[in-house]
Scaffold this motif. Structure first.
Motif: not given
Lengths: 522, 272, 369
Positions: C184-201
Motif C-alpha cells: 500500500x501507498x502510505x502518507x508521510x506524517x510531516x510535523x505540523x510546522x512543515x506540512x506539505x504545501x505550507x510555506x512562504x508566499x
C-alpha cells in the motif's frame, strides 16, 4: 574450544537468527510449513494455517542448517561440535528475544499489521508453536539442540570416510557409463547425437498437444524469452554493446502485429503473417535509428542511452500523444488470430509456432556466429580499437549487430502480441529488458544452451512454482545474487569452437577469392 | 633509387603542450627493414600511431605510395596493406589463435552475413580457403597445433608471434612492428630476428621496426632513424648511427660521447 | 602465402558515420528552437509566475536527484559498476524516516488535561533532524551490507556480473519491503510546522507562489550535504584515500590503503546520502511505498551519466540539470507534462551523442592506444 570457535559460532548464529526474524516478518514460515505439510501428504486449505508439527519440522531444518554452517572446515571434532552448539544457541537466543516481543504483542493484543503487514496474531501464535510463553523457551531449546545436530551432521558428512564413499560411488557410476558406451554398437555411438536430436524433436512435437494450455502458456513464454535472449546476445555477447532497451524493439514487433491486426484503433486486418514480417522490419528500423547516433558511445554510457530509449518508447506508448495511433495506456485488444492453411490458431498451434521460431532463431544464430561476420563482432567485443586496425569496419558491424538482434526481438514481440491477443505499454517496461539481460547472463553469455536454460530457470520456474507466489520475486532476486557469486560464468558457459582441423585439409588449392570473384559491396 | 613505400613529411603530433612528435621526416624504401630507435618517451610509438591511423597528426602528411593517408580510419589504412603489432601485445584474448588469425583475414574475405545464413557458394569457398590460409599462417610463425588454444592462454613469446601472424593475414605491403622482442630471452630474440628477415626476403614486406635491443637493430636494419624528444636527431645506416655523437648523447646523456669512445678503445685494446 | 603485387593501391574511402551526427544534432536542435520560438514568442501562453514555479520545483527535485546521483558516481568511480540497487537503498531510508515520524507522531507530550500534542508537532526541528539521522544511518547500514553480501565476493569479475548481482539485490530489497510493509501507498506524517504545501508566499504579477518549507529544507539541505561531501573528498584523509583507490586500486593497496575498507566506506557514504534524499523525498512528496526508490534511482543514474559518471561535481550538475529539464522542459517546449521523462531522456541522449563522456566527464581520447 577457543576464541575463533566462539566468534564463528556466534556470528553465524546471529546471521541465521536475523534471517529467521526476517522470514517470520514476511510470513515465510507459514508458507514453508504449508509446503512441508503438502509434501508429507496433508493438504492445507487455502487461507488456512498448517499444523504446528510441520512448523516444528521447518524450524528443525532451519536450526540444523544454522548449526551446519557455523562449523568451520578446520579444527578438532569437539571444536566443531561446539561451533554447532554456539551457532544454534545464538540463533535460538536471537529468535527467543524476538519471540518475547511477539509474545508481548500477543498478550497485549497490539495489532501492528498497519506497519508490519504479515504479523497477524494467528501467525505469531503458530510461530510460538501454540505454547504462548512456553513457546519462547521451546524455540530456544529447539534451536540449541538442532544446532548441535547440524554441527554433528556437518562433522559426519564432511569426514574422510564419507568423502571416500562418495568418490567410490562416483567412480562406479563412471565405470558403468563407460561399460554401457563400450557395449553399444559403433553406429549408435556415431549417430548418438542425431538420435538425441530426434528424440528431442519428437518430444517437442508431442508435448504441446498433451500437457494442457497452462504449460503451453508458460513454456511459450520461455520460448519467447529464448528468442529475445538470442537477439540480445547478438548485441551484448557477440558485439559487446551494452543494451538495456531491448523492450523497445520487442514493443515495435508487438505493436506492428497488434495495430495491423485489430479492429481498434485503425481497423486494419492485414493478417498475422504479413504483419509479423512488418514487425521484424520495424524492429530493425528501430535498431538502426537507435544505433546511428550513438555509435561512438561505449560501455555504460551506451547502456544508459539504450535504457533511455526503451523508456521513451514506453512512455510515448503510454501517453495521450499517441493514443489515437497506438491505443494509449489501455493498449490494443482483440488482436486477430492467425490462421494456417485455413485453420485458426489455438494454444497448441502457438506452441508449435514458437518452437519453430526458436529453432529458426537458433539456426540463424549459429550460422552467423561461425562466420566472418560473427568473428568480426567478437573481435569488436574484445578490443574495438585493435579490431578496427585489423580491418574491421567497427561502426558498420556494430550497427549490423543491433539490426540483426533487433530482428529477433521484433519476431519475439510479434508472436507475443498475437498469442496474448493483447498488447499494451505495460508489456514493454524496463523490467522486460532487465529480465532478458538476466536470462542471457545467468544462462551463460554466447551460449545457446545457456540461454535456453536461463529462460527456463528465470521465466519457467517462477511460473511453475506457484506455491511461492508472493515470494517468487524475492527468491528470484536472492537467486540472481547467489548465482553471480557461485557461478558467474552462467549455467552453461560457452566455449570457443575448434577450427584448426578444418584448415588442415592438406589440399592447398588456389582458392584465393579475390582472384576468383570480383569485389562486391557487402 | 628504389620506390618509397611510405613517407612522413614534417609530421607533428601534440598532446596538450607536449610535442610528442615534432616535424619528423621519414622515407622508407620499398623492401627495406627500417628501424626507429630512441630513448623511452621519444615519440616512436606515437609516430607509429600516426602512420597506422590511430592518431591524426596536427601537421604534416603521411604519404603511402605518394598519396596522403593521414586522417583515414584505421580499418581503411589496414585494408590498403599496412599492418601493425602493438607494444603491449593486444590479441583478442578470449578467442582462439585460429580466430585471431581469421579476424586478420577479414579484409581478404567478402562474404557477408547473408552468405553465412544461406551458406552460399561464396561462403563455402571462402570458409575453406580462410581456414587453410589461417592454418598455414600459424604454421609459418611456428604455432601449428596451437590453433585451438585461447590466445590469452598462450605463453608470451607465442602471443607475440600470433600477433605477427594476425598482422600477416592482411597480406601487408608494410608491417609496423612495435618492440617485437620485448620480454623475450636471447634464443627467442635470435629466432625472431631471423623471422623478420624471412618476412622481408620471402614475402617482400617492407618493415618498420621499433626496438630497444641494439643487437637486433644493428643486425637487421637497412637504415635507422633516431628520435629524441619527438625530433629526429639522426638518420643513416647502422654504422653511421653507432658513431653518431648526438645519438650517444641522447642515450647516455651529455659527455656520453667521450664515455663511449673510452669504452670502445678499451674494448679494442682487450680484443687486441 | 602469396607475394605482394607491386602496383600501388587505389585510395578510396567511405565515411558515413561523420555525417550522421551533425544531421541528428541539427534536427534535434532545430526542433527544440522551433518549439521554444512557438511557446515563448508566438503564443506567450505562460506568464512569469508559471516559470518561477517550475524553476523552483525543478531546483528542489534536482537537489534530490543530485544527492542520489552522487551515490552512483562514488561507487562507479571506485568499482566501475552500476549500483543498480541504489534506488532501493534510498527507499529504505524513506521508510526509516516514515517510521520515525510515525513514532514521534504517536508520542503525546502534552501534560494531563491539555489537548493531545504529539512529539513531532511540539518539536518539529528536533524530529526532522532525528528523521534525517535515522534515515541516513539505516540507509548507510543497508549500503554497507549490500556491498558486503552482494558485491564484495564479485571483486574482479567481468563488469556485467556485479550488475546482475545488483539487479538481483534490487529485486530482493524491493520485494522484501513489499512483503514486510505491504504494497500500500502510505502518507508521510510531516510535523505540523512543515506540512506539505505550507510555506512562504511570494507575489509575482499579483499571483501567489508558495515556496514550501519542505522544498526549502530539501534544497538547502541537499546543497549543504553536497558541499560537505565535496570538502570531505577533497580535504580529508578518507577522501584522499577514496580518490587514490578510484584511480588505481593496486597501487593504493601497495601504499598501505585498506582498499576493502575504503570501498565499504564509500558505500556507507553513498548510502547515507541516498537516505537523506529518501527522507527529503518523503517529506516533500508525501508518499512512501516499496517502489518509491525505483524511478528516482533510474533518474539519478541518468543524471550521473549525464554529468560524466565517476565525477562528483558532474553528478551534482547532472542532477540539477535533469531536475530543471524535467520541470521546465515540457512547458517550454509546449509538450504534455506526461512526457517530461521523454524530454529528460532525449536531452540526455543528445548530450551524450555530442559529449560521449558526459558534461564534465573526462574526454577519453578515442584513439587512445
Amino acid at each position: 574450544m577457543n576464541k575463533e570457535t566462539i566468534r564463528t559460532g556466534s556470528q553465524k548464529g546471529l546471521l541465521f537468527g536475523i534471517v529467521m526474524i526476517f522470514l517470520v516478518l514476511i510470513n515465510f514460515h507459514i508458507m514453508a510449513a504449508t509446503m512441508i505439510s503438502k509434501v508429507l501428504g496433508t493438504n492445507v486449505l487455502r487461507g488456512a494455517f498448517p499444523e504446528v508439527r510441520f512448523m516444528i519440522i521447518f524450524l528443525v531444518i532451519f536450526g540444523m542448517w544454522a548449526g551446519w554452517s557455523a562449523v568451520r572446515r578446520e579444527g578438532s571434532t569437539t571444536n566443531k561440535l561446539f561451533e554447532g552448539l554456539i551457532g544454534g544457541m545464538t540463533t535460538g537466543l536471537v529468535v527467543a528475544l524476538f519471540g518475547l516481543i511477539l509474545f508481548f504483542l500477543l498478550e497485549t493484543q497490539t495489532d501492528v499489521r498497519r506497519y508490519l503487514t504479515a504479523l497477524s496474531f494467528a501467525s505469531i501464535d503458530i510461530f510460538l508453536l501454540g505454547l504462548r510463553g512456553m513457546g519462547i523457551l521451546t524455540l530456544f531449546g529447539l534451536f540449541t539442540l538442532t544446532g548441535v545436530l547440524g554441527g554433528a551432521l556437518a562433522v559426519g558428512l564432511r569426514s574422510q570416510a564419507v568423502a571416500n564413499f562418495i568418490k567410490k560411488i562416483k567412480t562406479s557410476i563412471r565405470n558403468l557409463r563407460q561399460r554401457i558406451t563400450d557395449s553399444l554398437p559403433d553406429n549408435v555411438k556415431k549417430y548418438g547425437k542425431y538420435i538425441f536430436y530426434l528424440l528431442l524433436l519428437v518430444l517437442l512435437l508431442l508435448l504441446p498437444a498433451r500437457w494442457g494450455s497452462y504449460n503451453n502458456f508458460v513454456f511459450g513464454m520461455v520460448g519467447i524469452y529464448v528468442i529475445l535472449g538470442i537477439g540480445l546476445n547478438i548485441m551484448l555477447g557477440l558485439s559487446g554493446q551494452f543494451m538495456i532497451g531491448i523492450a523497445a524493439l520487442f514493443a515495435m514487433g508487438a505493436y506492428s502485429v497488434a495495430l495491423l491486426n485489430s479492429p481498434f484503433p485503425h481497423g486494419l486486418m492485414w493478417g498475422f503473417w504479413p504483419s509479423l514480417a512488418v514487425g521484424v522490419v520495424m524492429a530493425v528500423i528501430g535498431g538502426l535509428l537507435l544505433g546511428l547516433p550513438i555509435m561512438r558511445l561505449r560501455g555504460d554510457y551506451l547502456g544508459i542511452v539504450t535504457l533511455g530509449f526503451g523508456e521513451i518508447i514506453r512512455i510515448l506508448l503510454n501517453s495521450d500523444l499517441l493514443t489515437d495511433l497506438t491505443g494509449g495506456p489501455r493498449g490494443i485488444q482483440n488482436i486477430q488470430q492467425p490462421t494456417f492453411l485455413g485453420m485458426p490458431f489455438n494454444d497448441v498451434s502457438y506452441a508449435y509456432l514458437i518452437i519453430i521460431a526458436m529453432a529458426v532463431s537458433i539456426f540463424l544464430y549459429y550460422r552467423i556466429e561461425n562466420s566472418r561476420t560473427g568473428r568480426a563482432w567478437l573481435s569488436i567485443k574484445e578490443d574495438a580499437l585493435v579490431s578496427q586496425a585489423t580491418g574491421v569496419d567497427v561502426q558498420k558491424y556494430k550497427l549490423l549487430a543491433l539490426c540483426v538482434g533487433a530482428a529477433f526481438a521484433g519476431l519475439a514481440g510479434g508472436i507475443f502480441a498475437a498469442r496474448n491477443q493483447f498488447t499494451g505499454p505495460n508489456d514493454h517496461t524496463l523490467m522486460v529488458s532487465i529480465n532478458v539481460l538476466s536470462v542471457v547472463i545467468v544462462g551463460g553469455i554466447n551460449s545457446i544452451p545457456g540461454i535456453i536454460l536461463g529462460s527456463f530457470a528465470l521465466r519457467g520456474l517462477p511460473e511453475l512454482l506457484r506455491e511461492l507466489e508472493t515470494y517468487r520475486l524475492l527468491v528470484f532476486g536472492a537467486l540472481l545474487v547467489f548465482m553471480m557469486i557461485v557461478r558467474p560464468e552462467g549455467l552453461w558457459p560457452a566455449s570457443r569452437p575448434d577450427l584448426e582441423e578444418k584448415g588442415n585439409t592438406g589440399l592447398k588449392e588456389d582458392l584465393d577469392p579475390e582472384e576468383n570473384e570480383g569485389r562486391s559491396d557487402d | 633509387m628504389t620506390e618509397i613505400i611510405i613517407e612522413a613529411v614534417k609530421v607533428s603530433k601534440y598532446f596538450g603542450g607536449l610535442k610528442a612528435v615534432n616535424e619528423v621526416d621519414l622515407q622508407i624504401p620499398k623492401g627495406s627493414i627500417y628501424s626507429i630507435i630512441g630513448p623511452n618517451g621519444a615519440g616512436k610509438t606515437t609516430l607509429f600511431n600516426c602512420i597506422s591511423g590511430f592518431y591524426i597528426p596536427e601537421t604534416g602528411d603521411i604519404l603511402y605510395y605518394g598519396t596522403p593517408i593521414q586522417g583515414m580510419p584505421t580499418n581503411f589504412i589496414a585494408s590498403q596493406g599496412i599492418s601493425r603489432t602493438y607494444q603491449n601485445v593486444r590479441l583478442f584474448g578470449n578467442l582462439t589463435a585460429m580466430e585471431n588469425v581469421l579476424i586478420g583475414l577479414h579484409n581478404k574475405l567478402r562474404s557477408n552475413w547473408l552468405d553465412a545464413i544461406m551458406h552460399s557458394p561464396r561462403f563455402t569457398r571462402e570458409n575453406s580457403w580462410s581456414m587453410e590460409e589461417a592454418v598455414s599462417l600459424l604454421d609459418f610463425v611456428g604455432l601449428k597445433g596451437y590453433g585451438d588454444f585461447l590466445a590469452s592462454n598462450l605463453p608470451y613469446g607465442m602471443q607475440r608471434r600470433l600477433e605477427i601472424a594476425r598482422a600477416l593475414a592482411n597480406k601487408p605491403r608494410l608491417l609496423l612492428l612495435d618492440e617485437p622482442t620485448a620480454g623475450m630471452n636471447i634464443q627467442e630474440t635470435t629466432d625472431l630476428t631471423h623471422f623478420i628477415q624471412r618476412l622481408r626476403d620471402e614475402l617482400e614486406i617492407s618493415i618498420i621496426l621499433i626496438e630497444h635491443d641494439m643487437k637486433v637493430v644493428m643486425g637487421i636494419s637497412d637504415r635507422i632513424t633516431v628520435l629524441d624528444y619527438g625530433t629526429k636527431i639522426a638518420e643513416g645506416s647502422p654504422d653511421e648511427i653507432q658513431s653518431n655523437p648526438r645519438v650517444i648523447e641522447a642515450y647516455l646523456g651529455p659527455g656520453g660521447a667521450a664515455l663511449a669512445e673510452k669504452y670502445r678503445s678499451q674494448r679494442r685494446k682487450n680484443n687486441a | 602465402m602469396d607475394a605482394n603485387q607491386s602496383s600501388p593501391p587505389k585510395l578510396t574511402r567511405r565515411n558515413y558515420s561523420k555525417i550522421i551526427r551533425p544531421i541528428f544534432g541539427i534536427l534535434v536542435l532545430g526542433y527544440i528552437l522551433w518549439r521554444l520560438y512557438l511557446v515563448l514568442i508566438v503564443e506567450q501562453a505562460y506568464s512569469a509566475e508559471v516559470w518561477v514555479r517550475l524553476l523552483i520545483s525543478g531546483l528542489i527535485i534536482g537537489g534530490v536527484y543530485a544527492l542520489i546521483a552522487i551515490g552512483y558516481t562514488l561507487v562507479y568511480g571506485i568499482l566501475f559498476m552500476i549500483n543498480f540497487a541504489h534506488g532501493e537503498v534510498m527507499m529504505i531510508g524513506t521508510f526509516a524516516g516514515y517510521f520515525l515520524f510515525e513514532i514521534t507522531k504517536g508520542i503525546n507530550v502534552a501534560g494531563a488535561g491539555n489537548p493531545p500534542l504529539s512529539f513531532s508537532d511540539a518539536y518539529p526541528f528536533l524530529s526532522v533532524i532525528l528523521a534525517f539521522l535515522v534515515g541516513m544511518t539505516v540507509s548507510a547500514t543497508a549500503g554497507y551490507f549490500l556491498e558486503k553480501i552482494a558485491y564484495r565476493p564479485l571483486r574482479g569479475a567481468p563488469r556485467l556480473i556485479p550488475l546482475i548481482s545488483a539487479i538481483g539485490a534490487s529485486f530482493f530489497l524491493q520485494n522484501a519491503a513489499q512483503l514486510l510493509f505491504s504494497p500500500q501507498v502510505r502518507d508521510y506524517a510531516n510535523p505540523q510546522a512543515i506540512a506539505r504545501g505550507s510555506g512562504w508566499n511570494l507575489m509575482i504579477n499579483e499571483s501567489r507562489i508558495v515556496i514550501t518549507y519542505t522544498g526549502v529544507l530539501t534544497f538547502v539541505l541537499s546543497i549543504l550535504l553536497m558541499i560537505g561531501l565535496y570538502v570531505m573528498v577533497q580535504k580529508t584523509k578518507l577522501g584522499k584515500a577514496m580518490r587514490a583507490v578510484a584511480s588505481d586500486k593496486k597501487t593504493a593497496a601497495l601504499m598501505g590503503i585498506d582498499v576493502d575498507a575504503i570501498i565499504s566506506r564509500t558505500f556507507i557514504i553513498s548510502g547515507a546520502l541516498a537516505g537523506a534524499a529518501g527522507v527529503m523525498w518523503g517529506l516533500h512528496n508525501g508518499l512512501v511505498h516499496f517502489y518509491v526508490g525505483f524511478l528516482p534511482g533510474i533518474k539519478a543514474f541518468t543524471a550521473a551519466v549525464l554529468g560524466g559518471i565517476g565525477n562528483i561535481p558532474g553528478a551534482m550538475l547532472g542532477g540539477m540539470f535533469l531536475g530543471l529539464v524535467e520541470s521546465l522542459g515540457p512547458t517550454a517546449l509546449g509538450i504534455s507534462f506526461q512526457l517530461k521523462d521523454v524530454i529528460a531522456f532525449l536531452i540526455m541522449i543528445v548530450i551524450l551523442v555530442f559529449r560521449p563522456s558526459g558534461l564534465l566527464g573526462e574526454v577519453l581520447s578515442e584513439e587512445k592506444v
